[in-house]
Design a protein around this motif. Structure first.
Motif, PDB file in Angstrom:
ATOM      1  N   ARG A 130     -33.946  -9.701   2.119  1.00 25.82           N
ATOM      2  CA  ARG A 130     -32.622  -9.941   1.554  1.00 25.82           C
ATOM      3  C   ARG A 130     -31.630  -8.889   2.026  1.00 25.82           C
ATOM      4  O   ARG A 130     -32.000  -7.754   2.341  1.00 25.82           O
ATOM      5  CB  ARG A 130     -32.656  -9.973   0.030  1.00 25.82           C
ATOM      6  CG  ARG A 130     -32.965  -8.652  -0.617  1.00 25.82           C
ATOM      7  CD  ARG A 130     -32.854  -8.784  -2.135  1.00 25.82           C
ATOM      8  NE  ARG A 130     -32.783  -7.478  -2.764  1.00 25.82           N
ATOM      9  CZ  ARG A 130     -32.470  -7.298  -4.034  1.00 25.82           C
ATOM     10  NH1 ARG A 130     -32.209  -8.331  -4.809  1.00 25.82           N
ATOM     11  NH2 ARG A 130     -32.416  -6.078  -4.539  1.00 25.82           N
ATOM     12  N   LEU A 132     -27.646  -7.342   1.097  1.00 28.26           N
ATOM     13  CA  LEU A 132     -26.581  -7.283   0.106  1.00 28.26           C
ATOM     14  C   LEU A 132     -25.251  -7.132   0.829  1.00 28.26           C
ATOM     15  O   LEU A 132     -25.059  -6.172   1.572  1.00 28.26           O
ATOM     16  CB  LEU A 132     -26.801  -6.097  -0.840  1.00 28.26           C
ATOM     17  CG  LEU A 132     -28.165  -6.043  -1.525  1.00 28.26           C
ATOM     18  CD1 LEU A 132     -28.240  -4.833  -2.448  1.00 28.26           C
ATOM     19  CD2 LEU A 132     -28.425  -7.317  -2.312  1.00 28.26           C
ATOM     20  N   PRO A 133     -24.342  -8.083   0.650  1.00 24.98           N
ATOM     21  CA  PRO A 133     -23.038  -7.986   1.320  1.00 24.98           C
ATOM     22  C   PRO A 133     -22.283  -6.740   0.873  1.00 24.98           C
ATOM     23  O   PRO A 133     -22.601  -6.127  -0.147  1.00 24.98           O
ATOM     24  CB  PRO A 133     -22.307  -9.239   0.854  1.00 24.98           C
ATOM     25  CG  PRO A 133     -23.368 -10.164   0.383  1.00 24.98           C
ATOM     26  CD  PRO A 133     -24.454  -9.285  -0.167  1.00 24.98           C
ATOM     27  N   ALA A 134     -21.281  -6.427   1.624  1.00 23.93           N
ATOM     28  CA  ALA A 134     -20.374  -5.346   1.247  1.00 23.93           C
ATOM     29  C   ALA A 134     -19.869  -5.600  -0.167  1.00 23.93           C
ATOM     30  O   ALA A 134     -19.373  -6.685  -0.460  1.00 23.93           O
ATOM     31  CB  ALA A 134     -19.205  -5.303   2.214  1.00 23.93           C
TER      32      ALA A 134
ATOM     33  N   PRO B   2     -14.779  -3.636   6.428  1.00 25.97           N
ATOM     34  CA  PRO B   2     -15.055  -3.715   4.986  1.00 25.97           C
ATOM     35  C   PRO B   2     -15.010  -2.334   4.354  1.00 25.97           C
ATOM     36  O   PRO B   2     -15.224  -1.324   5.023  1.00 25.97           O
ATOM     37  CB  PRO B   2     -16.467  -4.301   4.935  1.00 25.97           C
ATOM     38  CG  PRO B   2     -17.088  -3.884   6.246  1.00 25.97           C
ATOM     39  CD  PRO B   2     -15.973  -3.883   7.250  1.00 25.97           C
ATOM     40  N   THR B   4     -17.102  -1.201   2.085  1.00 26.15           N
ATOM     41  CA  THR B   4     -18.463  -0.663   2.114  1.00 26.15           C
ATOM     42  C   THR B   4     -19.296  -1.548   3.015  1.00 26.15           C
ATOM     43  O   THR B   4     -19.122  -2.760   3.034  1.00 26.15           O
ATOM     44  CB  THR B   4     -19.098  -0.666   0.707  1.00 26.15           C
ATOM     45  OG1 THR B   4     -18.997  -1.986   0.169  1.00 26.15           O
ATOM     46  CG2 THR B   4     -18.411   0.319  -0.212  1.00 26.15           C
ATOM     47  N   ALA B   5     -20.187  -0.934   3.769  1.00 27.71           N
ATOM     48  CA  ALA B   5     -21.001  -1.701   4.708  1.00 27.71           C
ATOM     49  C   ALA B   5     -22.075  -2.483   3.955  1.00 27.71           C
ATOM     50  O   ALA B   5     -22.521  -2.075   2.879  1.00 27.71           O
ATOM     51  CB  ALA B   5     -21.652  -0.746   5.705  1.00 27.71           C
ATOM     52  N   PRO B   6     -22.521  -3.626   4.501  1.00 25.61           N
ATOM     53  CA  PRO B   6     -23.613  -4.369   3.879  1.00 25.61           C
ATOM     54  C   PRO B   6     -24.891  -3.540   3.888  1.00 25.61           C
ATOM     55  O   PRO B   6     -25.100  -2.695   4.748  1.00 25.61           O
ATOM     56  CB  PRO B   6     -23.759  -5.590   4.795  1.00 25.61           C
ATOM     57  CG  PRO B   6     -22.504  -5.648   5.581  1.00 25.61           C
ATOM     58  CD  PRO B   6     -22.020  -4.246   5.701  1.00 25.61           C
ATOM     59  N   ARG B   7     -25.737  -3.818   2.937  1.00 26.18           N
ATOM     60  CA  ARG B   7     -27.044  -3.165   2.899  1.00 26.18           C
ATOM     61  C   ARG B   7     -28.137  -4.213   3.099  1.00 26.18           C
ATOM     62  O   ARG B   7     -27.972  -5.353   2.732  1.00 26.18           O
ATOM     63  CB  ARG B   7     -27.264  -2.472   1.553  1.00 26.18           C
ATOM     64  CG  ARG B   7     -26.347  -1.295   1.328  1.00 26.18           C
ATOM     65  CD  ARG B   7     -26.421  -0.816  -0.096  1.00 26.18           C
ATOM     66  NE  ARG B   7     -25.880  -1.817  -1.014  1.00 26.18           N
ATOM     67  CZ  ARG B   7     -25.992  -1.743  -2.332  1.00 26.18           C
ATOM     68  NH1 ARG B   7     -26.656  -0.757  -2.887  1.00 26.18           N
ATOM     69  NH2 ARG B   7     -25.458  -2.658  -3.109  1.00 26.18           N
ATOM     70  N   VAL B   8     -29.219  -3.816   3.662  1.00 29.37           N
ATOM     71  CA  VAL B   8     -30.322  -4.735   3.925  1.00 29.37           C
ATOM     72  C   VAL B   8     -31.575  -4.195   3.249  1.00 29.37           C
ATOM     73  O   VAL B   8     -31.813  -2.998   3.225  1.00 29.37           O
ATOM     74  CB  VAL B   8     -30.560  -4.873   5.446  1.00 29.37           C
ATOM     75  CG1 VAL B   8     -31.789  -5.698   5.726  1.00 29.37           C
ATOM     76  CG2 VAL B   8     -29.343  -5.489   6.107  1.00 29.37           C
ATOM     77  N   THR B  66     -19.578 -13.362   6.004  1.00 27.91           N
ATOM     78  CA  THR B  66     -20.079 -13.378   4.628  1.00 27.91           C
ATOM     79  C   THR B  66     -20.565 -11.994   4.218  1.00 27.91           C
ATOM     80  O   THR B  66     -20.256 -11.501   3.121  1.00 27.91           O
ATOM     81  CB  THR B  66     -21.218 -14.413   4.493  1.00 27.91           C
ATOM     82  OG1 THR B  66     -20.668 -15.716   4.700  1.00 27.91           O
ATOM     83  CG2 THR B  66     -21.870 -14.343   3.129  1.00 27.91           C
ATOM     84  N   LEU B  67     -21.328 -11.346   5.092  1.00 30.29           N
ATOM     85  CA  LEU B  67     -21.880 -10.028   4.765  1.00 30.29           C
ATOM     86  C   LEU B  67     -20.793  -8.954   4.737  1.00 30.29           C
ATOM     87  O   LEU B  67     -20.869  -8.018   3.943  1.00 30.29           O
ATOM     88  CB  LEU B  67     -22.967  -9.652   5.768  1.00 30.29           C
ATOM     89  CG  LEU B  67     -24.271 -10.436   5.613  1.00 30.29           C
ATOM     90  CD1 LEU B  67     -25.202 -10.169   6.791  1.00 30.29           C
ATOM     91  CD2 LEU B  67     -24.969 -10.080   4.293  1.00 30.29           C
ATOM     92  N   GLU B  68     -19.796  -9.098   5.590  1.00 32.52           N
ATOM     93  CA  GLU B  68     -18.778  -8.052   5.666  1.00 32.52           C
ATOM     94  C   GLU B  68     -17.694  -8.191   4.605  1.00 32.52           C
ATOM     95  O   GLU B  68     -17.053  -7.207   4.253  1.00 32.52           O
ATOM     96  CB  GLU B  68     -18.152  -8.028   7.068  1.00 32.52           C
ATOM     97  CG  GLU B  68     -19.145  -7.496   8.107  1.00 32.52           C
ATOM     98  CD  GLU B  68     -18.557  -7.387   9.501  1.00 32.52           C
ATOM     99  OE1 GLU B  68     -19.204  -6.753  10.355  1.00 32.52           O
ATOM    100  OE2 GLU B  68     -17.465  -7.946   9.740  1.00 32.52           O
ATOM    101  N   THR B  69     -17.509  -9.431   4.105  1.00 33.63           N
ATOM    102  CA  THR B  69     -16.444  -9.630   3.119  1.00 33.63           C
ATOM    103  C   THR B  69     -16.975  -9.880   1.711  1.00 33.63           C
ATOM    104  O   THR B  69     -16.220  -9.767   0.745  1.00 33.63           O
ATOM    105  CB  THR B  69     -15.564 -10.839   3.488  1.00 33.63           C
ATOM    106  OG1 THR B  69     -16.348 -12.034   3.378  1.00 33.63           O
ATOM    107  CG2 THR B  69     -14.994 -10.702   4.886  1.00 33.63           C
TER     108      THR B  69
END
Lengths: 138, 138
Positions: A130, A132-134, B2, B4-8, B66-69
């Protein structure tokens, strides 16, 4: 022949309309817009916990067999054949309900999944990874 | 850029492995097996009620956006363009989490859906029609 015929029901903005006549597999098939390969994506969701378990594909015969037997039956694009979920693994899906989306090109199955839905042994195919988006919350 | 950057994060049979480094949109994209059209099916599920809302398609840029916004962005095959859910209707999707399935060819989004997810005005695209298999329960 199945012991009892499938039933079809309309929901939606007008609310529950009651059961339509039995032997209505053709009514379901008539609502489906199969793609150029003759398939629709089918999402399997555990009926009580609402966990999304897997996504696979169904052809017309797989939809029919699912409705007539009450077991999740899919079409494997890689093997080019239908398969009844659990025939090899024992992890069968008892299908409580089959829903069709607004434009008829996706199916949602509410199932009771025996054991793991995923071939990896995970309960859900979506347990692996999974992001997690920003701004997203854990 | 963004805020904050997305987290994985890795889940799965080994349990939670903690967050990977940020700016890892490429890590997510590397896990995805886009089809011959450059798309993956994306299932949107309301994060708290677990209701399955809709199924749509994403290309690589839609996953990235999607992940960046943190908003659900899809690719329309009929219009041949990306669209941010809610830009017209106001029914935006705030994406809490993006999951990738075991073989990387399907995405599950856990979202907070504002208003109706379906263009018909229904909360879910799957509210319109259901069939009960032989032996199924209402």
């Amino acid at each position: 022949m199945p012991a009892t015929a499938p039933r079809v029901e309309l929901l939606g903005t007008l609310g529950r309309m009651g059961f339509m006549a039995p032997d209505s597999v053709d009514d379901v098939l008539a609502r489906l817009a199969f793609n150029e390969e003759g398939l629709v994506p089918a999402i399997a969701q555990q009926w009580d916990t609402h966990e999304v378990l897997m996504m696979a594909w169904m052809d017309e015969a797989a939809v029919r067999e699912t409705l007539e037997t009450g077991r999740g039956v899919y079409y494997s694009r890689s093997r080019g054949e239908r398969w009844a979920k659990g025939d090899t693994s024992g992890h069968v899906q008892h299908v409580h309900e089959l829903r069709v989306d607004c434009d008829g090109d996706t199916v949602l199955l509410l199932v009771d999944q025996v054991g793991a839905a995923c071939h990896t042994g995970d309960r859900s195919c979506f347990d692996a990874f999974r992001a997690l988006p920003a701004g997203g919350q854990a």
